[in-house]
Design an enzyme around this catalytic site. Structure first.
Site, mmCIF file in Angstrom:
data_model
loop_
_atom_site.group_PDB
_atom_site.id
_atom_site.type_symbol
_atom_site.label_atom_id
_atom_site.label_comp_id
_atom_site.label_asym_id
_atom_site.label_seq_id
_atom_site.Cartn_x
_atom_site.Cartn_y
_atom_site.Cartn_z
ATOM 1 N N SER A 48 21.825 76.916 47.946
ATOM 2 C CA SER A 48 21.634 76.450 46.563
ATOM 3 C C SER A 48 22.937 76.746 45.828
ATOM 4 O O SER A 48 23.094 77.799 45.219
ATOM 5 C CB SER A 48 20.465 77.179 45.896
ATOM 6 O OG SER A 48 19.268 76.943 46.573
ATOM 7 N N LYS A 77 18.512 70.955 42.281
ATOM 8 C CA LYS A 77 17.906 72.204 42.758
ATOM 9 C C LYS A 77 17.986 73.289 41.679
ATOM 10 O O LYS A 77 17.034 74.040 41.458
ATOM 11 C CB LYS A 77 18.621 72.647 44.036
ATOM 12 C CG LYS A 77 18.292 74.053 44.516
ATOM 13 C CD LYS A 77 16.852 74.196 44.965
ATOM 14 C CE LYS A 77 16.532 75.642 45.304
ATOM 15 N NZ LYS A 77 15.119 75.842 45.628
ATOM 16 N N LYS A 117 21.328 83.502 39.891
ATOM 17 C CA LYS A 117 22.430 82.557 40.164
ATOM 18 C C LYS A 117 22.004 81.121 39.856
ATOM 19 O O LYS A 117 22.740 80.369 39.212
ATOM 20 C CB LYS A 117 22.815 82.692 41.646
ATOM 21 C CG LYS A 117 23.717 81.604 42.167
ATOM 22 C CD LYS A 117 23.408 81.217 43.624
ATOM 23 C CE LYS A 117 21.979 81.034 43.938
ATOM 24 N NZ LYS A 117 21.625 80.392 45.175
HETATM 25 P P1 NDP Z 1 19.432 86.042 51.894
HETATM 26 O O1 NDP Z 1 20.027 86.929 50.876
HETATM 27 O O2 NDP Z 1 18.166 86.431 52.557
HETATM 28 O O3 NDP Z 1 20.503 85.773 53.084
HETATM 29 C C1 NDP Z 1 21.824 85.464 52.769
HETATM 30 C C2 NDP Z 1 22.579 85.073 54.011
HETATM 31 O O4 NDP Z 1 23.947 84.878 53.664
HETATM 32 C C3 NDP Z 1 22.568 86.119 55.112
HETATM 33 O O5 NDP Z 1 22.681 85.477 56.352
HETATM 34 C C4 NDP Z 1 23.828 86.913 54.783
HETATM 35 O O6 NDP Z 1 24.369 87.598 55.897
HETATM 36 C C5 NDP Z 1 24.753 85.807 54.390
HETATM 37 N N1 NDP Z 1 25.863 86.282 53.562
HETATM 38 C C6 NDP Z 1 25.800 86.970 52.406
HETATM 39 N N2 NDP Z 1 27.034 87.201 51.927
HETATM 40 C C7 NDP Z 1 27.892 86.628 52.800
HETATM 41 C C8 NDP Z 1 29.317 86.535 52.864
HETATM 42 N N3 NDP Z 1 30.105 87.055 51.907
HETATM 43 N N4 NDP Z 1 29.876 85.892 53.920
HETATM 44 C C9 NDP Z 1 29.103 85.370 54.881
HETATM 45 N N5 NDP Z 1 27.755 85.431 54.887
HETATM 46 C C10 NDP Z 1 27.164 86.050 53.846
HETATM 47 O O7 NDP Z 1 19.321 84.608 51.226
HETATM 48 P P2 NDP Z 1 18.239 83.449 51.517
HETATM 49 O O8 NDP Z 1 18.212 83.146 52.954
HETATM 50 O O9 NDP Z 1 16.979 83.755 50.806
HETATM 51 O O10 NDP Z 1 18.921 82.252 50.707
HETATM 52 C C11 NDP Z 1 19.986 81.464 51.229
HETATM 53 C C12 NDP Z 1 20.186 80.285 50.269
HETATM 54 O O11 NDP Z 1 18.989 79.510 50.207
HETATM 55 C C13 NDP Z 1 20.497 80.736 48.829
HETATM 56 O O12 NDP Z 1 21.394 79.849 48.231
HETATM 57 C C14 NDP Z 1 19.127 80.647 48.142
HETATM 58 O O13 NDP Z 1 19.253 80.474 46.755
HETATM 59 C C15 NDP Z 1 18.520 79.447 48.862
HETATM 60 N N6 NDP Z 1 17.060 79.383 48.888
HETATM 61 C C16 NDP Z 1 16.294 80.467 49.250
HETATM 62 C C17 NDP Z 1 14.904 80.374 49.240
HETATM 63 C C18 NDP Z 1 14.011 81.523 49.637
HETATM 64 O O14 NDP Z 1 12.788 81.409 49.465
HETATM 65 N N7 NDP Z 1 14.523 82.644 50.153
HETATM 66 C C19 NDP Z 1 14.233 79.128 48.836
HETATM 67 C C20 NDP Z 1 15.123 78.029 48.576
HETATM 68 C C21 NDP Z 1 16.473 78.174 48.567
HETATM 69 P P3 NDP Z 1 23.910 89.105 56.278
HETATM 70 O O15 NDP Z 1 22.756 88.937 57.212
HETATM 71 O O16 NDP Z 1 25.117 89.679 56.894
HETATM 72 O O17 NDP Z 1 23.529 89.800 54.988
#
Ligand code: NDP
Length: 296
Positions: free
Chosen positions: A97, A172, A241
């Site tokens: 997102s 979104k 965010k």
């Molecule tokens: P999480 O916080 O659970 O996971 C984030 C992911 O990004 C992890 O794989 C993390 O790696 C990685 N990450 C974080 N920082 C970095 C970095 N600096 N460099 C590389 N990788 C990084 O987020 P979600 O999975 O919940 O969300 C992902 C996206 O989807 C977001 O944009 C969110 O807004 C969107 N979204 C989420 C929903 C939900 O229900 N959760 C629903 C709809 C959209 P690591 O494992 O190392 O921490």
């Protein structure tokens, strides 16, 4: 068989990527915390790459699902970045997102290298991802969407072409701003009713049979607030965010938007108070604290 790279095995990325695992596609995953990619690969038969570059080199279509556009831009560049592994003719579908301005910048940088881009954020939550029932909001050229449609269809049951690059991210963010406003205003209303001696359970029944109902009143409050369960599925930091992005979109378009700007400020404050790991529904706890009443 599609060769797909999936980067970002977070709360929603992991169940999305699961639907792309063999035999559906030749899947390579990358995650910042390496152990998560290794576990995923062992469970699903996917390959785990050591770097974004290695993941991209093994694929024709790359999918990213990171917290925000900032992290997408971070993993694009550098010696081990995505760009170093991508070739002309490939497509990057960004399911983060993210924000429209960054998406346009990313698309332009990729176009210089002959790589196509669509923004493809999702809605439907972790449970929707597990059931492959997400809505995917796509911004970009219609022909590029057709090339990535089979990949998006692995986890999305409703794939919507929203407009040019950035349109998916804009839509979104507005959707999530609505979620944020409903959640917060319902918490204020139910806190007031609780103090006035009205049972919040009864209040929700009436609201859900009336014109004030929303996903917050029909699902989030009954399942997560009244029960005091507050499961962690979507971090408050991410909703903060998203509301900020929606407020920015309104500002950029010169739309008077006091409601969205206030929502952005409230969620920034709640995020600062509750920290990085709190779930979005826990914002209700801030309203409760201010009200001196628990909605239970
Ligand atoms: P999480 O916080 O659970 O996971 C984030 C992911 O990004 C992890 O794989 C993390 O790696 C990685 N990450 C974080 N920082 C970095 C970095 N600096 N460099 C590389 N990788 C990084 O987020 P979600 O999975 O919940 O969300 C992902 C996206 O989807 C977001 O944009 C969110 O807004 C969107 N979204 C989420 C929903 C939900 O229900 N959760 C629903 C709809 C959209 P690591 O494992 O190392 O921490």
């Amino acid at each position: 068989m599609n060769r797909v790279a999936f980067l970002g095995l977070g709360a929603i990325g992991r169940p999305m990527a699961r639907h792309l695992a063999p035999p559906r596609s030749a899947l390579t995953v990358w995650n910042r915390t390496v152990a998560k990619a290794a576990t995923f690969a062992a469970e699903t038969g996917a390959s785990a790459a050591a770097t974004p570059r290695e993941a991209a080199a093994a694929a024709d279509i790359v999918v990213t699902c990171l917290p925000s556009s900032r992290e997408v831009e971070e993993i694009l560049g550098g010696r081990d970045g995505l760009l170093a592994g991508m070739r002309r003719g490939m497509v990057l579908a960004d399911c983060t997102s993210g924000d429209p301005a960054s998406s346009k910048r990313i698309a332009a940088a990729l176009a210089d290298a002959g790589i196509a881009f669509v923004d493809a954020p999702v809605s439907g939550g972790v449970s929707g991802a597990e059931r492959a029932a997400l809505t995917v909001m796509v911004g970009g050229d219609a022909d590029v969407l057709e090339r990535v449609r089979p990949v998006l269809a692995a986890f999305g049951s409703n794939i919507v072409h929203c407009g040019p690059v950035g349109a998916g991210h804009a839509l979104k963010s507005v959707n999530n701003a609505m979620l944020a406003v409903h959640l917060w205003s319902l918490a204020e209303g139910l806190a007031a009713l609780t103090k006035a001696g009205v049972s919040p359970r009864l209040a929700l029944e009436v609201i859900n049979a009336s014109s004030g109902r929303s996903n917050a009143s029909q699902n989030l409050f009954p399942e997560r607030v009244l029960s005091r369960a507050f499961p962690r599925t979507f971090r408050l930091a991410l909703l903060d965010k998203d509301v900020g992005i929606a407020a920015g979109v309104a500002r950029d378009q010169k739309v008077a938007s006091p409601m969205l700007q206030l929502a952005a400020e409230l969620y920034r404050a709640a995020h600062a108070e509750l920290g990085e790991e709190a779930d979005h529904v826990e914002a209700v706890k801030v309203v409760e604290r201010w009200a001196g009443a628990e909605i239970a």
